[in-house]
Write a protein that holds these residues in place. Structure first.
Motif, PDB file in Angstrom:
ATOM      1  N   UNK A   1      20.766  22.177  44.496  1.00 18.69           N
ATOM      2  CA  UNK A   1      21.107  22.064  42.967  1.00 18.69           C
ATOM      3  C   UNK A   1      20.345  23.239  42.236  1.00 18.69           C
ATOM      4  N   UNK A   2      18.949  23.402  42.578  1.00 20.05           N
ATOM      5  CA  UNK A   2      17.871  24.510  41.937  1.00 20.05           C
ATOM      6  C   UNK A   2      18.795  25.679  42.311  1.00 20.05           C
ATOM      7  N   UNK A   3      19.042  25.974  43.626  1.00 22.28           N
ATOM      8  CA  UNK A   3      19.623  27.517  43.968  1.00 22.28           C
ATOM      9  C   UNK A   3      20.820  27.685  43.283  1.00 22.28           C
ATOM     10  N   UNK A   4      21.732  26.670  43.383  1.00 24.11           N
ATOM     11  CA  UNK A   4      22.959  26.880  42.429  1.00 24.11           C
ATOM     12  C   UNK A   4      22.982  27.189  41.115  1.00 24.11           C
ATOM     13  N   UNK A   5      21.742  26.444  40.553  1.00 22.65           N
ATOM     14  CA  UNK A   5      21.737  26.650  39.202  1.00 22.65           C
ATOM     15  C   UNK A   5      21.241  27.830  38.653  1.00 22.65           C
ATOM     16  N   UNK A   6      20.158  28.279  39.788  1.00 22.49           N
ATOM     17  CA  UNK A   6      19.570  29.736  39.602  1.00 22.49           C
ATOM     18  C   UNK A   6      20.923  30.815  39.704  1.00 22.49           C
ATOM     19  N   UNK A   7      22.062  30.610  40.540  1.00 29.46           N
ATOM     20  CA  UNK A   7      22.856  31.484  40.800  1.00 29.46           C
ATOM     21  C   UNK A   7      23.750  31.432  39.482  1.00 29.46           C
ATOM     22  N   UNK A   8      23.932  30.437  38.805  1.00 30.07           N
ATOM     23  CA  UNK A   8      24.684  30.518  37.388  1.00 30.07           C
ATOM     24  C   UNK A   8      23.781  31.175  36.344  1.00 30.07           C
ATOM     25  N   UNK A   9      22.536  31.160  36.508  1.00 30.69           N
ATOM     26  CA  UNK A   9      21.698  31.771  35.431  1.00 30.69           C
ATOM     27  C   UNK A   9      21.929  33.374  35.474  1.00 30.69           C
ATOM     28  N   UNK A  10      21.950  33.373  36.747  1.00 32.52           N
ATOM     29  CA  UNK A  10      22.014  35.084  37.034  1.00 32.52           C
ATOM     30  C   UNK A  10      23.314  35.513  36.829  1.00 32.52           C
ATOM     31  N   UNK A  11      24.169  34.781  37.087  1.00 32.12           N
ATOM     32  CA  UNK A  11      25.763  35.406  36.650  1.00 32.12           C
ATOM     33  C   UNK A  11      25.775  35.484  35.101  1.00 32.12           C
ATOM     34  N   UNK A  12      25.212  34.688  34.409  1.00 28.10           N
ATOM     35  CA  UNK A  12      25.405  34.620  32.923  1.00 28.10           C
ATOM     36  C   UNK A  12      24.837  35.951  32.466  1.00 28.10           C
ATOM     37  N   UNK A  13      24.017  36.539  33.040  1.00 32.19           N
ATOM     38  CA  UNK A  13      23.543  37.762  32.786  1.00 32.19           C
ATOM     39  C   UNK A  13      24.346  39.169  33.330  1.00 32.19           C
ATOM     40  N   UNK A  14      24.961  38.965  34.387  1.00 31.48           N
ATOM     41  CA  UNK A  14      25.464  40.051  35.009  1.00 31.48           C
ATOM     42  C   UNK A  14      26.825  39.962  35.371  1.00 31.48           C
ATOM     43  N   UNK A  15      27.472  38.850  35.333  1.00 26.68           N
ATOM     44  CA  UNK A  15      28.734  38.742  35.753  1.00 26.68           C
ATOM     45  C   UNK A  15      29.719  38.206  34.516  1.00 26.68           C
ATOM     46  N   UNK A  16      31.125  38.868  34.625  1.00 27.95           N
ATOM     47  CA  UNK A  16      31.997  38.570  33.752  1.00 27.95           C
ATOM     48  C   UNK A  16      32.573  37.186  33.864  1.00 27.95           C
ATOM     49  N   UNK A  17      33.214  36.586  32.884  1.00 33.03           N
ATOM     50  CA  UNK A  17      34.011  35.440  32.794  1.00 33.03           C
ATOM     51  C   UNK A  17      35.222  35.294  33.811  1.00 33.03           C
ATOM     52  N   UNK A  18      35.160  34.271  34.412  1.00 36.65           N
ATOM     53  CA  UNK A  18      36.335  33.952  35.485  1.00 36.65           C
ATOM     54  C   UNK A  18      36.991  32.470  35.244  1.00 36.65           C
ATOM     55  N   UNK A  19      38.108  32.397  35.232  1.00 36.45           N
ATOM     56  CA  UNK A  19      38.886  30.988  35.031  1.00 36.45           C
ATOM     57  C   UNK A  19      38.531  30.447  36.625  1.00 36.45           C
ATOM     58  N   UNK A  20      38.236  29.257  36.445  1.00 38.46           N
ATOM     59  CA  UNK A  20      38.119  28.566  37.901  1.00 38.46           C
ATOM     60  C   UNK A  20      39.311  27.740  38.044  1.00 38.46           C
ATOM     61  N   UNK A  21      40.040  27.837  39.048  1.00 39.51           N
ATOM     62  CA  UNK A  21      41.329  27.038  39.383  1.00 39.51           C
ATOM     63  C   UNK A  21      41.075  26.393  40.851  1.00 39.51           C
ATOM     64  N   UNK A  22      41.347  24.960  40.778  1.00 41.28           N
ATOM     65  CA  UNK A  22      41.184  24.124  41.745  1.00 41.28           C
ATOM     66  C   UNK A  22      42.737  23.837  42.274  1.00 41.28           C
ATOM     67  N   UNK A  23      43.237  24.273  43.269  1.00 39.54           N
ATOM     68  CA  UNK A  23      44.548  24.015  43.630  1.00 39.54           C
ATOM     69  C   UNK A  23      45.024  22.660  43.987  1.00 39.54           C
ATOM     70  N   UNK A  24      46.088  22.120  43.327  1.00 42.53           N
ATOM     71  CA  UNK A  24      46.554  20.773  43.302  1.00 42.53           C
ATOM     72  C   UNK A  24      47.632  20.224  44.105  1.00 42.53           C
ATOM     73  N   UNK A  25      48.342  21.433  44.598  1.00 38.08           N
ATOM     74  CA  UNK A  25      49.538  21.052  45.428  1.00 38.08           C
ATOM     75  C   UNK A  25      49.771  22.299  46.273  1.00 38.08           C
ATOM     76  N   UNK A  26      50.462  22.217  47.158  1.00 39.57           N
ATOM     77  CA  UNK A  26      50.728  23.674  48.257  1.00 39.57           C
ATOM     78  C   UNK A  26      51.992  24.244  47.532  1.00 39.57           C
ATOM     79  N   UNK A  27      52.602  23.611  46.842  1.00 40.86           N
ATOM     80  CA  UNK A  27      53.491  24.386  46.090  1.00 40.86           C
ATOM     81  C   UNK A  27      53.215  24.725  44.497  1.00 40.86           C
ATOM     82  N   UNK A  28      53.025  25.853  44.369  1.00 38.10           N
ATOM     83  CA  UNK A  28      52.553  26.239  42.831  1.00 38.10           C
ATOM     84  C   UNK A  28      51.273  25.558  42.494  1.00 38.10           C
ATOM     85  N   UNK A  29      50.347  25.911  43.181  1.00 38.43           N
ATOM     86  CA  UNK A  29      48.979  25.363  43.173  1.00 38.43           C
ATOM     87  C   UNK A  29      48.107  25.253  41.646  1.00 38.43           C
ATOM     88  N   UNK A  30      48.629  26.106  41.005  1.00 36.08           N
ATOM     89  CA  UNK A  30      47.769  26.298  39.767  1.00 36.08           C
ATOM     90  C   UNK A  30      48.492  25.653  38.513  1.00 36.08           C
TER      91      UNK A  30
END
Length: 213
Positions: free
Chosen positions: A8-37
């Motif tokens: 959890x600490x490693x992943x939280x650290x990734x998140x803090x680094x991304x806030x400084x150097x990474x752009x915003x992405x939308x997170x999609x979680x496929x819900x179906x094999x047909x039209x997953x988004x």
């Protein structure tokens, strides 16, 4: 400190680094094999990607679709997509303590199953057509990159070129099993026939031959 808290600490650290150097992405979680988004994004996260080099000291190269991803891993799962206006990635692996592995997607694909003949004797035309193909997966971003060889066509006229081979990577979806001779189409209207489909811990890895018709 146990392994769960450390992760959890490693992943939280990734998140803090991304806030400084990474752009915003939308997170999609496929819900179906047909039209997953179809239900839209589940979150918006900052994310940064590097060419498997956490020092950000080298660029990516031709034919290499995998990247390390800095993102808050407490909010992501294997198979999720991170999408913004210019880039699309899917998360291929979240192995303990190791960097999050992502795959750069350059095409959107559909996977179809050709008609299977079950009758005997005098039948009508039994070849594969668009109308008798069954969709297995539609609208899935994927990595579609050139393979290492081509294959001569059956006619093999003097002016014919080899049919190219392609390597394809995309997430697996529970209950969908691919096999040899399944069809893949992409957003460029190219058509491929799967030669081999390997289901790995990172998702599907398919070798496909591009069809001429």
């Amino acid at each position: 400190m146990d392994s769960t808290k450390l992760q959890q600490k490693v992943y939280a650290g990734y998140g803090k680094a991304a806030l400084r150097i990474g752009p915003v992405f939308d997170l999609y979680r496929p819900s179906s094999p047909i039209n997953p988004f179809q239900y839209g994004p589940v979150a918006s996260l900052n994310a940064s990607f590097n060419a498997e080099d956490m020092t950000y000291g080298r660029p990516n190269k031709y034919g290499k679709p995998t990247w390390f991803c800095l993102v808050d891993g407490t909010q992501t799962q294997v198979g999720d997509y991170l999408i913004n206006d210019s880039q699309t990635f899917f998360i291929a692996a979240m192995q303990p303590i190791l960097p999050i592995l992502a795959v750069d997607c350059n095409r959107t694909i559909n996977v179809l199953r050709p008609q299977q003949q079950t009758g005997e004797g005098l039948l009508g035309y039994g070849g594969d057509t668009d109308a008798n193909e069954t969709p297995l997966m539609t609208g899935w971003p994927a990595s579609v990159l050139q393979g290492t060889k081509g294959e001569k066509g059956e006619v093999n006229l003097p002016g014919d070129v080899r049919n190219p081979w392609w390597q394809m990577l995309f997430p697996a979806f529970l209950g969908v099993n691919l096999r040899t001779a399944d069809i893949i189409t992409d957003d460029l209207d190219r058509r491929y026939v799967i030669s081999s489909a390997e289901l790995t811990d990172l998702g599907w890895r398919c070798t496909s031959q591009q069809a001429q018709t």
